[in-house]
Write an enzyme that holds these catalytic residues in place. Structure first.
Site, mmCIF file in Angstrom:
data_model
loop_
_atom_site.group_PDB
_atom_site.id
_atom_site.type_symbol
_atom_site.label_atom_id
_atom_site.label_comp_id
_atom_site.label_asym_id
_atom_site.label_seq_id
_atom_site.Cartn_x
_atom_site.Cartn_y
_atom_site.Cartn_z
ATOM 1 N NE ARG A 24 10.958 -22.474 56.270
ATOM 2 C CZ ARG A 24 11.091 -23.718 56.739
ATOM 3 N NH1 ARG A 24 12.066 -23.994 57.586
ATOM 4 N NH2 ARG A 24 10.262 -24.672 56.372
ATOM 5 C CB ILE A 35 6.139 -23.957 57.689
ATOM 6 C CG1 ILE A 35 6.792 -22.841 56.830
ATOM 7 C CG2 ILE A 35 7.199 -24.670 58.505
ATOM 8 C CD1 ILE A 35 7.487 -21.779 57.674
ATOM 9 C CB SER A 36 6.293 -25.505 52.092
ATOM 10 O OG SER A 36 4.946 -25.844 51.873
ATOM 11 C CD GLN A 37 12.329 -29.396 50.663
ATOM 12 O OE1 GLN A 37 11.346 -30.080 50.366
ATOM 13 N NE2 GLN A 37 13.530 -29.665 50.228
ATOM 14 N N PRO A 38 11.912 -24.860 52.508
ATOM 15 C CG PRO A 38 13.545 -23.897 53.888
ATOM 16 C CD PRO A 38 12.761 -25.165 53.683
#
Length: 232
Positions: free
Chosen positions: A57, A83-86
């Site tokens: 990431r 970028i989205s949360q994992p």
């Protein structure tokens, strides 16, 4: 050997050691991310967990954000995008129940992280990004990491990618008021689409659409917060 040359050699060795240590640190942070942010919150799909463990990431975020790459939050990537949360990446991936023979469409490439995660599982990913600078950055990242099964183009994702349809699954990574009909049309029978539905300043929910011979079913999953769907 003269002192100058010795100092250069020692400097190169030190850099290599630092790089190796940093890489190991990122790997450990990634494994911890999967364990504490994803597994402990109920994601059990083994393929999704393995993909999240593999995809670096920190290589999908700006240089100044690398320190925060494995934290439990979205991060800015420029151009008013994130970028989205994992956990959300893992949740969306697992909800589609991807298989190795799947062909997947993604709307909203962004950094390319979500596409890379699902590309670890499926046969091919077609991803569309409306911001040209992000589309080019994502293409470069895919090439650098050898994601040869990801095809990215710049464009308005509302109409999907009909030339490559039908798709086994569709991911949408930006919130929209109404589900685009062209995307439903491009799903295979039995295919699934996951999409955040809701206006920018209103409650949003992840919705899972399943296409059947008799029509479509719609299941509301969890509340979310996504950037708005941009149109040309």
């Amino acid at each position: 050997m003269d002192i100058r040359r010795l100092n250069i050699i020692l400097f190169i060795i030190a850099l290599a050691g630092c790089s190796s240590y940093q890489q190991e640190s990122y790997n450990n942070l990634r494994l911890r991310m999967v364990r504490e942010q994803i597994e402990m919150r109920g994601i059990t799909d083994s393929q999704t967990l393995l993909a999240m463990k593999k995809v670096p990431r920190h290589l999908f975020v700006p240089e100044e954000m690398k320190t925060y790459a494995y934290e439990d939050r979205p991060l800015p990537i420029g151009y008013s995008q994130t970028i989205s949360q994992p956990f959300i990446v893992a949740y969306m991936t697992a909800s589609l129940m991807p298989r190795p023979d799947f062909k997947v469409l993604e709307i909203g490439t962004g950094s390319g992280y979500q596409a890379a995660v699902i590309a670890e599982i499926v046969d091919s990913v077609f991803t569309i990004e409306i911001v040209p600078e992000l589309a080019e950055q994502a293409k470069s990242t895919f090439r650098g990491l050898n994601y040869n099964n990801v095809i990215c183009r710049k464009g308005d994702g509302f109409h999907g990618w009909p030339e490559h349809s039908p798709f086994d699954a569709i991911l949408v990574t930006a919130a929209i008021d109404e589900i685009p009909v062209p995307l439903i049309e491009q799903l295979k029978e039995g295919g699934k689409m996951i999409i955040p539905v809701g206006a920018e300043n209103s409650p949003q929910n992840l919705v899972l659409i399943t296409k059947k011979r008799s029509g479509t079913t719609r299941e509301t999953l969890i509340p979310v917060r996504f950037v708005p769907f941009i149109r040309e």
